[in-house]
Design a protein around this motif. Structure first.
Motif, PDB file in Angstrom:
ATOM      1  N   TYR A  64      31.196  51.184 -32.669  1.00 22.55           N
ATOM      2  CA  TYR A  64      30.929  50.262 -31.567  1.00 22.55           C
ATOM      3  C   TYR A  64      29.549  49.687 -31.794  1.00 22.55           C
ATOM      4  O   TYR A  64      28.588  50.445 -32.030  1.00 22.55           O
ATOM      5  CB  TYR A  64      31.019  50.995 -30.236  1.00 22.55           C
ATOM      6  CG  TYR A  64      30.963  50.115 -29.011  1.00 22.55           C
ATOM      7  CD1 TYR A  64      29.973  50.280 -28.059  1.00 22.55           C
ATOM      8  CD2 TYR A  64      31.923  49.130 -28.803  1.00 22.55           C
ATOM      9  CE1 TYR A  64      29.930  49.477 -26.931  1.00 22.55           C
ATOM     10  CE2 TYR A  64      31.879  48.321 -27.682  1.00 22.55           C
ATOM     11  CZ  TYR A  64      30.880  48.503 -26.756  1.00 22.55           C
ATOM     12  OH  TYR A  64      30.842  47.702 -25.643  1.00 22.55           O
ATOM     13  N   LEU A 118      26.534  46.566 -30.837  1.00 21.63           N
ATOM     14  CA  LEU A 118      26.042  45.703 -29.771  1.00 21.63           C
ATOM     15  C   LEU A 118      24.811  44.948 -30.236  1.00 21.63           C
ATOM     16  O   LEU A 118      24.104  45.381 -31.142  1.00 21.63           O
ATOM     17  CB  LEU A 118      25.644  46.525 -28.543  1.00 21.63           C
ATOM     18  CG  LEU A 118      26.660  47.504 -27.955  1.00 21.63           C
ATOM     19  CD1 LEU A 118      26.537  48.876 -28.604  1.00 21.63           C
ATOM     20  CD2 LEU A 118      26.480  47.623 -26.460  1.00 21.63           C
ATOM     21  N   GLU A 141      32.166  53.902 -27.622  1.00 21.10           N
ATOM     22  CA  GLU A 141      31.655  53.120 -26.500  1.00 21.10           C
ATOM     23  C   GLU A 141      31.165  54.073 -25.420  1.00 21.10           C
ATOM     24  O   GLU A 141      31.857  55.015 -25.035  1.00 21.10           O
ATOM     25  CB  GLU A 141      32.771  52.235 -25.944  1.00 21.10           C
ATOM     26  CG  GLU A 141      32.300  51.263 -24.905  1.00 21.10           C
ATOM     27  CD  GLU A 141      33.391  50.320 -24.452  1.00 21.10           C
ATOM     28  OE1 GLU A 141      34.472  50.349 -25.054  1.00 21.10           O
ATOM     29  OE2 GLU A 141      33.160  49.564 -23.500  1.00 21.10           O
ATOM     30  N   GLY A 142      29.947  53.847 -24.961  1.00 18.85           N
ATOM     31  CA  GLY A 142      29.374  54.715 -23.939  1.00 18.85           C
ATOM     32  C   GLY A 142      28.565  55.857 -24.494  1.00 18.85           C
ATOM     33  O   GLY A 142      27.895  56.560 -23.758  1.00 18.85           O
ATOM     34  N   ASN A 143      28.598  56.049 -25.806  1.00 15.87           N
ATOM     35  CA  ASN A 143      27.802  57.092 -26.436  1.00 15.87           C
ATOM     36  C   ASN A 143      26.393  56.574 -26.683  1.00 15.87           C
ATOM     37  O   ASN A 143      26.116  55.399 -26.505  1.00 15.87           O
ATOM     38  CB  ASN A 143      28.463  57.507 -27.747  1.00 15.87           C
ATOM     39  CG  ASN A 143      28.184  58.963 -28.080  1.00 15.87           C
ATOM     40  OD1 ASN A 143      27.121  59.462 -27.749  1.00 15.87           O
ATOM     41  ND2 ASN A 143      29.120  59.608 -28.717  1.00 15.87           N
ATOM     42  N   LYS A 144      25.501  57.457 -27.109  1.00 16.28           N
ATOM     43  CA  LYS A 144      24.114  57.027 -27.292  1.00 16.28           C
ATOM     44  C   LYS A 144      24.038  55.982 -28.392  1.00 16.28           C
ATOM     45  O   LYS A 144      24.757  56.040 -29.386  1.00 16.28           O
ATOM     46  CB  LYS A 144      23.222  58.215 -27.609  1.00 16.28           C
ATOM     47  CG  LYS A 144      23.448  58.833 -28.962  1.00 16.28           C
ATOM     48  CD  LYS A 144      22.546  60.038 -29.153  1.00 16.28           C
ATOM     49  CE  LYS A 144      22.714  60.588 -30.568  1.00 16.28           C
ATOM     50  NZ  LYS A 144      22.042  61.882 -30.750  1.00 16.28           N
ATOM     51  N   LEU A 145      23.155  55.023 -28.190  1.00 15.82           N
ATOM     52  CA  LEU A 145      23.006  53.923 -29.129  1.00 15.82           C
ATOM     53  C   LEU A 145      21.871  54.204 -30.105  1.00 15.82           C
ATOM     54  O   LEU A 145      20.824  54.713 -29.722  1.00 15.82           O
ATOM     55  CB  LEU A 145      22.695  52.632 -28.383  1.00 15.82           C
ATOM     56  CG  LEU A 145      23.795  52.088 -27.470  1.00 15.82           C
ATOM     57  CD1 LEU A 145      23.309  50.810 -26.787  1.00 15.82           C
ATOM     58  CD2 LEU A 145      25.056  51.806 -28.249  1.00 15.82           C
TER      59      LEU A 145
END
Lengths: 112, 112
Positions: free
Chosen positions: B32, B34, B96-100
């Protein structure tokens, strides 16, 4: 408030002192993150809280750093015995369990 | 070990032209991706995302392309506007939603 709120916006401290940085996430967001950005560098992951799960502390640079999240909402990042290399912008972000992060404006920490 | 790399520290583009910002990653577990945009003294704001099941995602003037075999993604902005001048961060996570994990950022300047 409508967004992620961080306080203070600026903090100047002397080497060796302890500091506490506060983050109020967006209401209803279950995930909360702390990142820091040193001058000229990218965003460095520090710690991640997700609901009632044990936090992911894998990014904390030393045992002088700790964070807690009370009641699943407000979080405090504490740096003990600050060093000059701790000077950075500390950014807090929150999100729903699976979604994009919303960041606060950050706390500029300067350690003299 | 930098898992997300933005090799261009800065980019300058004429208003109306295309801006292309590049990002490479090393962790094949990332699925994922961004892009965030950051103005001075503000926190990063979410711009656009893409999951690994896609190779393109478009939102208005912004398009993100993902090349999984090359572990490369890019952000295209067309036409570029002076208000697009900011620091752009690439980020990746294992879900998605995990640490970036963030790159170091690219400063984009759009000249009028």
């Amino acid at each position: 408030g409508a967004g992620v709120s961080q306080s203070p916006s600026n903090k100047v401290t002397e080497k060796g002192k302890d500091v506490e940085l506060r983050c109020d996430p967006i209401s209803g967001h279950t995930a909360l993150y702390w990142y820091r950005q040193r001058l000229g560098q990218g965003l460095e992951f520090l710690i991640y809280f997700q609901g009632n799960s044990a936090p992911d502390k894998s990014g904390l640079p030393s045992d002088r750093f700790s964070a807690e999240r009370t009641g699943g909402s407000v979080s405090t990042l504490t740096i003990q015995r600050t060093q000059q290399e701790d000077s950075a912008v500390y950014l807090c972000a929150s999100s729903f369990s699976a979604g994009s992060l919303f960041f606060g404006s950050g706390t500029q920490l300067s350690v003299l | 070990d930098q898992q997300v790399k933005q090799n261009s520290p800065s980019l300058s583009v004429q208003e109306g032209r295309i801006s292309i910002l590049n990002c490479d990653y090393t962790n094949s577990m990332f699925d994922y991706f961004l892009w965030y945009k950051k103005y001075p003294a503000e926190g990063p704001t979410f711009l656009i995302s893409i999951s690994s099941i896609k190779d393109k995602n478009e939102d208005g003037r912004f398009t993100v392309f993902l090349n999984k075999s090359a572990k490369h993604l890019s952000l295209h902005i067309v036409p570029s506007q002076p208000g697009d001048s900011a620091v752009y961060f690439c980020a990746a996570s294992r879900a998605e939603g995990n640490k970036l994990v963030f790159g170091a950022g690219t400063i984009l300047r759009v000249k009028s």
